[in-house]
Write a protein that holds these residues in place. Structure first.
Motif, PDB file in Angstrom:
ATOM      1  N   GLU A   1     -20.977  17.008 -54.533  1.00  0.00           N
ATOM      2  CA  GLU A   1     -21.904  18.083 -55.094  1.00  0.00           C
ATOM      3  C   GLU A   1     -22.981  17.719 -55.711  1.00  0.00           C
ATOM      4  O   GLU A   1     -24.270  18.377 -55.496  1.00  0.00           O
ATOM      5  CB  GLU A   1     -20.667  18.850 -55.944  1.00  0.00           C
ATOM      6  N   LEU A   2     -23.055  16.696 -56.694  1.00  0.00           N
ATOM      7  CA  LEU A   2     -24.013  16.188 -57.435  1.00  0.00           C
ATOM      8  C   LEU A   2     -25.389  15.546 -56.399  1.00  0.00           C
ATOM      9  O   LEU A   2     -26.441  15.738 -56.430  1.00  0.00           O
ATOM     10  CB  LEU A   2     -23.617  15.040 -58.248  1.00  0.00           C
ATOM     11  N   ALA A   3     -24.690  14.748 -55.489  1.00  0.00           N
ATOM     12  CA  ALA A   3     -25.616  14.257 -54.473  1.00  0.00           C
ATOM     13  C   ALA A   3     -26.251  15.196 -53.596  1.00  0.00           C
ATOM     14  O   ALA A   3     -27.718  15.207 -53.360  1.00  0.00           O
ATOM     15  CB  ALA A   3     -24.790  13.485 -53.353  1.00  0.00           C
ATOM     16  N   THR A   4     -25.668  16.153 -53.311  1.00  0.00           N
ATOM     17  CA  THR A   4     -26.383  17.535 -52.625  1.00  0.00           C
ATOM     18  C   THR A   4     -27.327  18.196 -53.485  1.00  0.00           C
ATOM     19  O   THR A   4     -28.265  18.438 -52.744  1.00  0.00           O
ATOM     20  CB  THR A   4     -25.173  18.379 -52.149  1.00  0.00           C
ATOM     21  N   THR A   5     -27.074  18.393 -54.555  1.00  0.00           N
ATOM     22  CA  THR A   5     -27.991  18.994 -55.633  1.00  0.00           C
ATOM     23  C   THR A   5     -28.954  18.138 -55.509  1.00  0.00           C
ATOM     24  O   THR A   5     -30.218  18.981 -55.588  1.00  0.00           O
ATOM     25  CB  THR A   5     -27.202  19.320 -56.968  1.00  0.00           C
ATOM     26  N   PHE A   6     -29.008  16.894 -55.817  1.00  0.00           N
ATOM     27  CA  PHE A   6     -30.153  16.304 -56.241  1.00  0.00           C
ATOM     28  C   PHE A   6     -30.978  16.171 -54.858  1.00  0.00           C
ATOM     29  O   PHE A   6     -32.360  16.358 -54.826  1.00  0.00           O
ATOM     30  CB  PHE A   6     -29.846  14.570 -56.539  1.00  0.00           C
ATOM     31  N   ILE A   7     -30.576  15.891 -53.787  1.00  0.00           N
ATOM     32  CA  ILE A   7     -31.104  15.825 -52.640  1.00  0.00           C
ATOM     33  C   ILE A   7     -31.955  17.152 -52.225  1.00  0.00           C
ATOM     34  O   ILE A   7     -33.014  16.992 -51.757  1.00  0.00           O
ATOM     35  CB  ILE A   7     -30.349  15.220 -51.299  1.00  0.00           C
ATOM     36  N   SER A   8     -31.281  18.269 -52.407  1.00  0.00           N
ATOM     37  CA  SER A   8     -32.030  19.639 -52.436  1.00  0.00           C
ATOM     38  C   SER A   8     -33.268  19.622 -53.212  1.00  0.00           C
ATOM     39  O   SER A   8     -34.478  19.963 -52.796  1.00  0.00           O
ATOM     40  CB  SER A   8     -31.180  20.567 -52.641  1.00  0.00           C
ATOM     41  N   LEU A   9     -33.140  19.240 -54.629  1.00  0.00           N
ATOM     42  CA  LEU A   9     -34.493  19.137 -55.196  1.00  0.00           C
ATOM     43  C   LEU A   9     -35.474  18.190 -54.744  1.00  0.00           C
ATOM     44  O   LEU A   9     -36.524  18.566 -54.717  1.00  0.00           O
ATOM     45  CB  LEU A   9     -33.785  18.725 -56.748  1.00  0.00           C
ATOM     46  N   HIS A  10     -34.976  17.082 -54.243  1.00  0.00           N
ATOM     47  CA  HIS A  10     -36.042  16.139 -53.929  1.00  0.00           C
ATOM     48  C   HIS A  10     -36.600  16.569 -52.707  1.00  0.00           C
ATOM     49  O   HIS A  10     -37.896  16.340 -52.527  1.00  0.00           O
ATOM     50  CB  HIS A  10     -35.290  14.825 -53.640  1.00  0.00           C
ATOM     51  N   ARG A  11     -36.091  17.019 -51.512  1.00  0.00           N
ATOM     52  CA  ARG A  11     -36.605  17.372 -50.388  1.00  0.00           C
ATOM     53  C   ARG A  11     -37.534  18.607 -50.595  1.00  0.00           C
ATOM     54  O   ARG A  11     -38.457  18.842 -49.770  1.00  0.00           O
ATOM     55  CB  ARG A  11     -35.526  18.023 -49.590  1.00  0.00           C
ATOM     56  N   THR A  12     -37.599  19.408 -51.660  1.00  0.00           N
ATOM     57  CA  THR A  12     -38.273  20.708 -51.916  1.00  0.00           C
ATOM     58  C   THR A  12     -39.521  20.270 -52.866  1.00  0.00           C
ATOM     59  O   THR A  12     -40.104  20.957 -53.496  1.00  0.00           O
ATOM     60  CB  THR A  12     -37.508  21.748 -52.579  1.00  0.00           C
TER      61      THR A  12
END
Length: 387
Positions: free
Chosen positions: A93-104
């Motif tokens: 859950e945390l990894a997905t949240t971070f990677i979404s922020l990074h990719r945007t």
């Protein structure tokens, strides 16, 4: 008697709001480019803008894996003695949240810390699982600062060093006696200093072998509530710089948090925090020893001037000619730091330094330096002092 924890299972957005806001008490900086100013919280809430010493900023997603904790540290908002809502990010859950922020392109890196529950190893397992998902499954190669958990198994510390760009462990206090006042359940020598020493050794071995490893190790101290002196803090920081190749010591002026055992204690003067940073830089970067610092009889630094200015007032009886002085003497002059000293040495190979305006262009704070320098054998005109 300790108040029971209240566990809640909010959605990811609610978790983000709670666990990023509560991570804000951690000091943050990007390796090799730190400054005394740590940075600011972005209006979004979970993005922390860390300042770089060389200029510019980095946007870090600063978050806790969990705000639950099995320790009852007397100053801390995650203390199990405080009745409050608790929540935890699952690793995916945390990894997905971070990677979404990074990719945007909303964040440039991750700063991950955590409360400790049910124990140090279980906590580090979750944190490592988060980072492993980012590195191995998502292919993320950017900046990660990962907190080491006091008392965690050595193999978890080694894995953290393999995965992160920076690792840190908060000593919180300068010694076991002071730590007992802040966090009586924690053990200074083995659980904290010993883990930092192991981390330093793992980093050293990895560098020697050419293996991937964290680039730096840092720590943080809570300043004020345990009654420690500045000398105690700086002696421990100096030992860590010397023995552990500590990249940076952070000093956090105490401020009381509601419902903690220290809620009624007065906040520490932020100026004390600043003077500690200045003194630590003197030891780390300027060639001073702790014994040379201008402590008073209680082991405290002066507040009305920087420690370097006070030292110069007492010891720089004769001015120093900046055209001929070696680097170690240039660094003793108030207003001259490592970068400006290097610029002075580079420029004087080609020309003579004859006026304060020239020094100012090289980064010297001339109002501080003027009483202590000679320019081509002459004292400069009187400058208005800035302190």
């Amino acid at each position: 008697m300790m108040s029971p924890l209240i566990f809640v299972e909010p959605n990811a957005q609610q978790k983000l709001a709670i666990l990023s806001a509560e991570a804000d008490v951690e000091a943050t900086a990007v390796p090799a480019t730190e400054s005394v100013q740590q940075g600011t919280r972005h209006p979004t809430g979970f993005i922390y803008t860390a300042r770089k010493e060389g200029g510019g900023t980095a946007r870090l997603f600063k978050v806790l894996q969990t705000n639950a904790c099995c320790y009852a540290c007397r100053y801390c908002f995650t203390s199990c003695a405080v009745r409050r809502s608790r929540t935890t990010f699952k690793p995916d859950e945390l990894a997905t949240t971070f990677i979404s922020l990074h990719r945007t392109r909303r964040v440039d890196g991750l700063f991950l810390s955590s409360g400790i529950v049910p124990d140090a190893n279980a906590t580090m397992e979750k944190m490592l699982a988060t980072v492993e998902q980012l590195r191995l499954r998502e292919g993320y190669t950017g900046y990660i600062h990962l907190k080491l958990i006091p008392g965690a198994a050595f193999e978890y510390i080694e894995r953290a060093i393999e995965l992160a760009d920076r690792v840190s462990l908060n000593l919180e206090a300068p010694n076991a006696e002071r730590l007992a006042m802040l966090a009586p359940e924690k053990e200074f020598a083995g659980g904290m200093w010993g883990r930092m020493a192991w981390a330093a050794e793992v980093i050293r071995r990895a560098r020697a072998a050419g293996r991937p490893a964290a680039r730096s190790l840092t720590t943080q101290f809570v300043v004020g509530p345990a009654g420690e002196s500045d000398r105690e803090l700086l002696e421990t920081a100096a030992r860590a710089h010397r023995d552990l190749d500590l990249r940076r010591a952070f000093f956090s002026a105490f401020h009381p948090i509601e419902r903690t055992p220290f809620a009624d204690m007065p906040a520490e003067d932020p100026l004390r925090e600043l003077r500690l940073y200045q003194a630590d830089f003197m030891v780390r970067d300027y060639g001073f020893t702790v014994d040379e610092l201008p402590f008073d009889a209680n082991g405290l630094l002066p507040r009305d001037a920087t420690p370097k200015q006070v030292w110069a007032e007492r010891h720089l009886v004769e001015p120093i000619d900046v055209n001929v002085a070696p680097r170690r003497l240039l660094l003793r002059i108030p207003g001259i730091g490592p970068r400006s000293a290097d610029r002075i040495i580079a420029v004087r190979r080609e020309t003579r330094l004859r006026d304060m305006a020239h020094l100012a262009r090289l980064g010297v704070i001339v109002g501080w330096a003027a009483p202590y320098v000679l320019l081509d054998g002459r004292r400069p005109p009187e400058q208005g002092r800035l302190w």
